[in-house]
Design a protein around this motif. Structure first.
Motif, PDB file in Angstrom:
ATOM      1  N   ILE A  53      38.393  46.539   9.410  1.00 32.61           N
ATOM      2  CA  ILE A  53      37.444  45.444   9.195  1.00 32.61           C
ATOM      3  C   ILE A  53      37.862  44.208   9.992  1.00 32.61           C
ATOM      4  O   ILE A  53      37.044  43.571  10.665  1.00 32.61           O
ATOM      5  CB  ILE A  53      37.335  45.124   7.691  1.00 32.61           C
ATOM      6  CG1 ILE A  53      36.627  46.280   6.961  1.00 32.61           C
ATOM      7  CG2 ILE A  53      36.589  43.810   7.460  1.00 32.61           C
ATOM      8  CD1 ILE A  53      36.612  46.150   5.461  1.00 32.61           C
ATOM      9  N   VAL A 107      30.336  44.277  10.077  1.00 34.15           N
ATOM     10  CA  VAL A 107      31.527  44.154   9.242  1.00 34.15           C
ATOM     11  C   VAL A 107      31.167  44.296   7.764  1.00 34.15           C
ATOM     12  O   VAL A 107      31.837  45.010   7.009  1.00 34.15           O
ATOM     13  CB  VAL A 107      32.235  42.809   9.506  1.00 34.15           C
ATOM     14  CG1 VAL A 107      33.369  42.582   8.519  1.00 34.15           C
ATOM     15  CG2 VAL A 107      32.765  42.767  10.937  1.00 34.15           C
ATOM     16  N   GLY A 143      35.873  42.501  13.072  1.00 34.16           N
ATOM     17  CA  GLY A 143      35.521  41.098  12.921  1.00 34.16           C
ATOM     18  C   GLY A 143      36.147  40.225  13.996  1.00 34.16           C
ATOM     19  O   GLY A 143      35.552  39.243  14.449  1.00 34.16           O
TER      20      GLY A 143
END
Length: 613
Positions: free
Chosen positions: A473, A57, A477
């Motif tokens: 992202i 990430v 995550g």
């Protein structure tokens, strides 16, 4: 099967169904899956949030910033533009050079960003060569996905399998570990496209060697501007005299849009000698004798003229009146990460921020021309805007808007900012650090991301944040901890045992084919990143169960997740070119499905040669 495995697999199946349906944002699905696993006690809060501290990430965030610096300094356009000059006017050479150039750019930059840079240039080159852009835009999208398989940082699935290997106690991959496989995939892709292009749309009616054909008349005709553009003159007794447009709120009252004002140079002159056309903005003050170009339905324009003391000069104005050397029209697309998606046109700020007028929206086969201010913009919409070329160029610098319909002369104007050499140096530094591998890869990327901001390749940290695709992202995550749940509950072992029981007796080659086929099938319906996160732990566990090296299996996951060509919405590049190339769904099936199958057969054959069991 214990209850934890049932819960984990149920969450996994439900998440997959939601990914496939597309009715819920993918990042929301990922967060929802995370919360569910935490509420059921499968994951601790620390485990559930561990994905957001993952090197994958953090590295992705850094790569978005580095890519943003490369874009905003003009370096990416300069490199791609120079390469495309080699192609000339031959369609075959255009296709080969475009795919090679795009594949190279995809080595270091996200495939969505690569498309954003290359698409205006490819459209420009196609028009100059008299080639239908649809003959080149689909190969462009496919090449951007293939380019992601050339290096470790090329695409998120590569980073995902790196993380899974390291977490499993195996040696991590190097920067160029993917390069031999990626080069083979790109070569196969180019060769296949030379044959499969016969299924791409042929020459459009009226397409000529002159690039201006689409840049003005053709674009205007597609949006039927001539049917919705009228001229009115402000009379002396009009209540609009000496009033600013923002005070009049004409678009709200009459559902029309004042897009341009023409004014006498001198009241003594009997002819209208125009100053350079003035694009109407909210600050434009109307005067007696002004000629206004009004965009809207005829009945609405007629009511406006009657109510406001205006003289309706004609029933239809020529589209050419919208363009001069200073002012023009352009077609734009919204990128997947655009902050404008789901906003009303009235809230977009196009007129206030960029001094541009939105004249129409093309949504699939529908052209929307009336009541635009209340229309909500959607991902994949193509919009026709009008304004000064310099303002259209300013719009093109936005990271979430892709300008695809400018005239070829404008699209080829590549301006090299004075920061471009610095961006090039930082990019080379990042590549060098990743190659020599003396410091962790994530540190190399973050150092170069910070340097991009410190040296002014991005104007501010706010601009750096704008370059990031936060949906991607958050998706990664949120989904990475799901692999922890799969491992922790024994679901990975159960699934891998099932694969081994079904295919293991046929040997690792058949198992490899099964994993690649599973990945390739899933990635038709869910994002390649989510697919890699879901399948990679199963592939690793299957290899361990068989007692063979896991590298070929993990590479099958990364390559299978990235090489998805058969449907238009499987990857952002496919979705972006669909509207610009005016493709139908079946165009992707006819061209992309054979390509995906051929690449799969080649990869399943060669992966054991590069990474022996």
């Amino acid at each position: 099967m214990n209850i934890d495995i049932v819960i984990t697999l149920s969450v996994l199946v439900l998440a997959s169904v939601l990914f496939i349906s597309g009715k819920v944002r993918s990042d929301m699905v990922a967060i929802g899956a995370l919360i569910a696993l935490m509420l059921f006690g499968i994951l601790t809060p620390t485990e559930a949030l561990s994905g957001f501290s993952s090197t994958v990430v953090i590295m992705m965030a850094g790569l978005f910033v580095v890519g943003g610096g490369i874009f905003q300094t003009g370096l990416a356009k300069l490199i791609s533009g120079k390469l495309l000059q080699l192609a000339g006017t031959s369609e075959t050479r255009l296709l080969i050079v475009i795919m090679l150039a795009t594949g190279f750019m995809g080595t270091f930059i996200s495939n969505t960003g690569t498309i954003a840079v290359m698409m205006p240039i490819v459209v420009s080159m196609a028009m100059s060569a008299g080639v239908n852009p649809a003959r080149l835009l689909m190969p462009l999208a496919f090449a951007s996905s293939m380019g992601g398989a050339l290096t470790l940082i090329g695409t998120p699935p590569n980073l995902v399998i790196q993380d899974v290997l390291v977490a499993g106690g195996f040696e991590g991959l190097r920067f160029f570990s993917f390069t031999p496989i990626g080069l083979l995939a790109l070569a196969v892709g180019i060769i296949c496209m030379l044959f499969l292009r016969r299924w791409l749309p042929r020459q459009e009616d009226g397409l000529t060697q002159r690039s201006e054909a689409r840049s003005t008349k053709a674009i205007a005709a597609e949006y039927r501007l001539g049917q919705n553009l009228y001229r009115v003159q402000v009379n002396a007794d009009s209540p609009l005299c000496s009033k600013r447009l923002k005070e009049l709120r004409l678009s709200e009252r009459y559902h029309v849009n004042i897009i341009e004002v023409r004014r006498r140079m001198s009241m003594k002159n009997q002819f209208f000698k125009t100053i350079p056309q003035e694009v109407a903005t909210s600050e434009t003050e109307l005067q007696e004798g002004d000629i206004l170009y009004v965009h809207g339905a005829f009945e609405d324009v007629k009511v406006l003229a009657e109510d406001c003391g205006l003289m309706l000069l004609d029933h239809q104005a020529a589209e050419a009146a919208l363009t001069t050397g200073d002012i023009g029209i352009a077609e734009v697309l919204l990128a997947p990460s655009s902050t404008l998606i789901h906003k009303r046109v009235a809230e977009s700020g196009f007129r206030e921020k960029f001094r541009l007028n939105i004249l129409g929206i093309r949504r699939k086969d529908e052209v929307i021309l009336h009541h635009l201010k209340d229309e909500r913009m959607r991902y994949g919409d193509a919009m026709l805007v009008q304004g000064a070329w310099k303002d259209i160029a300013l719009l093109a610098e936005e990271t979430d808007v892709v300008v695809v319909g400018q005239p070829a002369e404008e699209a080829r104007k590549v301006t090299l900012d004075h920061k471009a050499p610095i961006a090039a140096g930082i990019m080379l530094l990042m590549v060098g650090l990743l190659i020599i591998d003396v410091i962790p890869a994530v540190a190399s990327v973050m150092i170069c991301a910070v340097l991009m901001v410190l040296f002014g390749c991005l104007r501010s940290m706010e601009d750096a944040y704008k370059t990031m695709n936060w949906e991607s992202i958050v998706l990664i995550g949120g989904m990475l901890p799901v692999s922890i749940a799969i491992e922790k509950t024994g679901a990975a072992g159960l699934l891998s045992n099932g694969l081994v029981d079904m295919l293991g007796s046929f040997g690792p080659h058949v198992m490899l084919a099964g994993i690649y086929a599973l990945t390739s099938l899933l990635t038709l319906f869910i994002s390649n990143t989510a697919c890699a996160v879901l399948v990679a732990p199963i592939a690793l566990a299957s290899a361990v169960e068989l007692g063979v090296s896991p590298y070929a299996f993990l590479f099958a996951v990364a390559i299978g997740a990235s090489m998805c060509f058969a449907v238009p919405f499987s990857t952002p590049p496919n979705a972006l070119v669909m509207s610009a190339g005016r493709y139908a769904f079946m165009d992707f099936v006819k061209v992309g499905l054979p390509l995906q199958v051929i690449v799969a057969v080649v990869m399943i054959t060669v992966l054991p040669l590069f990474f022996p069991f």
